[in-house]
Each structure stands twice: as structure tokens, then as C-alpha cells.
Write an enzyme that holds these catalytic residues in place. Structure first.
Site, PDB file in Angstrom:
ATOM      1  N   GLU A 126       1.081  -1.269   0.196  1.00 44.83           N
ATOM      2  CA  GLU A 126       0.087  -0.051  -0.076  1.00 44.83           C
ATOM      3  C   GLU A 126       0.651   1.403  -0.084  1.00 44.83           C
ATOM      4  O   GLU A 126       0.635   2.160  -0.687  1.00 44.83           O
ATOM      5  CB  GLU A 126      -0.991  -0.007   1.304  1.00 44.83           C
ATOM      6  CG  GLU A 126      -2.078  -1.021   1.002  1.00 44.83           C
ATOM      7  CD  GLU A 126      -2.962  -1.116   2.419  1.00 44.83           C
ATOM      8  OE1 GLU A 126      -4.058  -0.690   2.211  1.00 44.83           O
ATOM      9  OE2 GLU A 126      -2.446  -1.336   3.282  1.00 44.83           O
ATOM     10  N   GLU A 146      -4.583  -9.470   3.458  1.00 46.71           N
ATOM     11  CA  GLU A 146      -5.278  -9.088   4.733  1.00 46.71           C
ATOM     12  C   GLU A 146      -6.499  -9.728   4.786  1.00 46.71           C
ATOM     13  O   GLU A 146      -7.144 -10.140   6.052  1.00 46.71           O
ATOM     14  CB  GLU A 146      -5.748  -7.400   4.641  1.00 46.71           C
ATOM     15  CG  GLU A 146      -4.615  -6.637   4.997  1.00 46.71           C
ATOM     16  CD  GLU A 146      -3.832  -6.007   3.721  1.00 46.71           C
ATOM     17  OE1 GLU A 146      -3.183  -5.139   3.851  1.00 46.71           O
ATOM     18  OE2 GLU A 146      -3.891  -6.854   2.657  1.00 46.71           O
TER      19      GLU A 146
END
Length: 272
Positions: A126, A146
Site C-alpha cells: 500500500e 489482509e
């Protein structure tokens, strides 16, 4: 997942280092090897470094990398998670601030290049997605795993990855949570360059040095335009782009670029 960088743990200011390398290039290094896992304290230090970069007009491009060979960044240090869950402060204590800091990286006026060796996972990927360009090693793995923890990429990946590679491919990365190779990441447009791991940093610095030669104001305005105008209706976007053009044509560097073209010489930009 343990941290072996005792110097950085005992001296938090060393968790993220900033080195000005000359010729307008700065090297920003995540310094908690082997995995460069982000803690709240490391996020604060990273934020401080971003403010330093933004305010330093001598820096015209930035290379973001991770110390060590195993990982550019493997995301958050999950040892902090139980405390967040128990206090019910995951959003306010961690994610809101993390998103603010990642946005500041994306919004830097300077061009940014992520130099990635090893793994770029979760928050590490990210973070790289906030950069303008990404250079990766041939053997690296990337992913947003995730979902395998019952959550999703909450530090901007949900937004930035679909914008970069399209919804369908982004859903495959996020819904499955599986890792992808550098070759696949290159073909999908996540990576701009793939090199042997020993050449990653040099390639990224060379890329940044070339970017630093370009007029800084023009780079800044292009970054702003791409970020702000992409989702506007066409006619509104065109009108807004004309306002940006007026701003860039008023710079000394625009005049220098035109003069150099007609004089058949290399432009000497003053970056103002």
C-alpha cells in the site's frame, strides 16, 4: 515476526532515515529489517520525514526503499493489534493516522520511486502504491493478504490498486489474498521496472536522477492534475487543465525550455 534492528528500536528516529544524495535526489529508507514492519511510532517518524522532504526545495525526487534483503515492507507489526482491538481504537489510533500519512506521501510535490527487494505485503505494498513509480526485484513477491486475517487493505490499497490496474485484477489480488510474482506485477502495471535484486536500488536512483533533471514545477503540476482531474467530466477536466497550464507557462523554467529548444542546447532548469 520479530524485529532484529535493535538500533532502530532503541532510537526511534532511525526507524526511517533520510539521505540527501545530491543532484536533487533523496533516499528515504524504512529501517526495521528484516521485514520493516510498521509500528505506530515508525509511522510518526515516517510522517516527520515526509514533512522534511516537502519543505526542502533542493529535493526534486525521492527513492523510497527498505533496509535489508528480505522485504521492502511486510505491513504492520501485528504485535500491536491486540491492544488496539482491546481498546476498540483500531480506526482512530492506527488506520486514520496511517491513511493521512500515506496520503502525504502520495501528495508530495516531488516525483517518487519505490525501490523494492524481497516482499512487499499488506501495508508495505500500500505504501509503494502511493509512489509515482515502482522498481522491483525479479525474485520479489507482492500481495495484499489482509483478507486471510478477516479484514481488508485499510491503508489505501482498496482505492489505489483498482485505480492503477483496474477493478477485476485488483479484486483478484484482494479477494484471494495470494501473492503474485514480479513478472505478473509488471504485466499488470503494478511495477514499472523489474531488475535483478542487486540492481534495484541503483536502477531506482538512476530513474530518480533523471526525474530530478526535469522542471520541478511542471512535475508538481502534472502530479496534481493527474490526481485531481481523472474523475471529473471531460469538459470540466479540460477547463481545469487550462488553469494548470497557465500556471506552468508562467514559470521561468517554461521560458528556459523553449529558449533551449530553439537554441539547440540542453535546458538548464532552475526549478522555479
Amino acid at each position: 515476526m520479530t524485529n532484529t534492528n535493535h538500533d532502530a528500536d532503541t532510537n526511534p528516529s532511525q526507524m526511517v532515515t533520510l539521505e540527501r544524495r545530491g543532484n536533487g535526489v533523496a533516499l528515504l529508507t524504512l529501517n526495521r529489517p528484516p521485514l520493516n514492519l510498521f509500528t505506530l511510532e515508525m509511522t510518526r517518524v515516517f510522517d516527520k520525514r515526509l514533512h522534511e522532504i516537502k519543505e526542502d526545495s533542493s529535493i526534486r525526487s525521492v527513492v523510497l526503499t527498505g533496509a535489508g534483503e528480505r522485504a521492502f515492507g511486510a505491513g504492520s507489526d501485528i504485535k500491536e493489534f491486540p491492544d488496539y482491538f482491546e481498546a476498540g481504537t483500531v480506526i482512530e489510533t492506527k488506520l486514520r493516522y496511517e491513511n493521512d500519512v500515506y496520503n502525504r506521501l502520495e501528495d508530495l510535490p516531488q516525483a517518487t520511486v519505490a525501490a523494492m527487494r524481497g516482499a512487499a505485503l499488506g501495508g508495505g505494498l500500500e505504501l509503494a502504491l502511493c509512489c509515482d513509480f515502482r522498481v522491483g526485484s525479479e525474485d520479489m513477491k507482492l500481495g495484499l493478504p489482509e483478507v486471510k486475517l478477516g479484514v481488508y487493505p485499510g491503508a489505501g490499497g482498496l482505492i489505489r490498486l483498482p485505480r492503477l490496474i483496474g477493478e477485476s485484477r485488483a479484486k483478484e489480488v484482494m479477494f484471494l489474498g495470494n501473492l503474485i510474482s514480479a513478472e505478473q506485477a509488471l504485466s499488470w502495471g503494478i511495477l514499472n521496472r523489474v531488475t535483478p535484486k542487486e540492481e534495484v536500488l541503483g536502477t531506482a536512483i538512476g530513474f530518480a536522477a533523471e526525474l530530478a533533471k526535469r522542471p520541478a514545477k511542471a512535475i508538481q503540476i502534472m502530479k496534481r492534475g493527474i490526481r485531481e482531474l481523472g474523475n471529473k467530466p471531460r469538459d470540466e477536466a479540460v477547463e481545469a487543465s487550462l488553469v494548470l497550464s497557465e500556471e506552468v507557462f508562467a514559470t521561468e523554467d517554461a521560458k528556459e525550455g523553449v529558449d533551449a529548444f530553439f537554441g539547440k542546447r540542453e535546458a538548464e532548469y532552475k526549478h522555479r
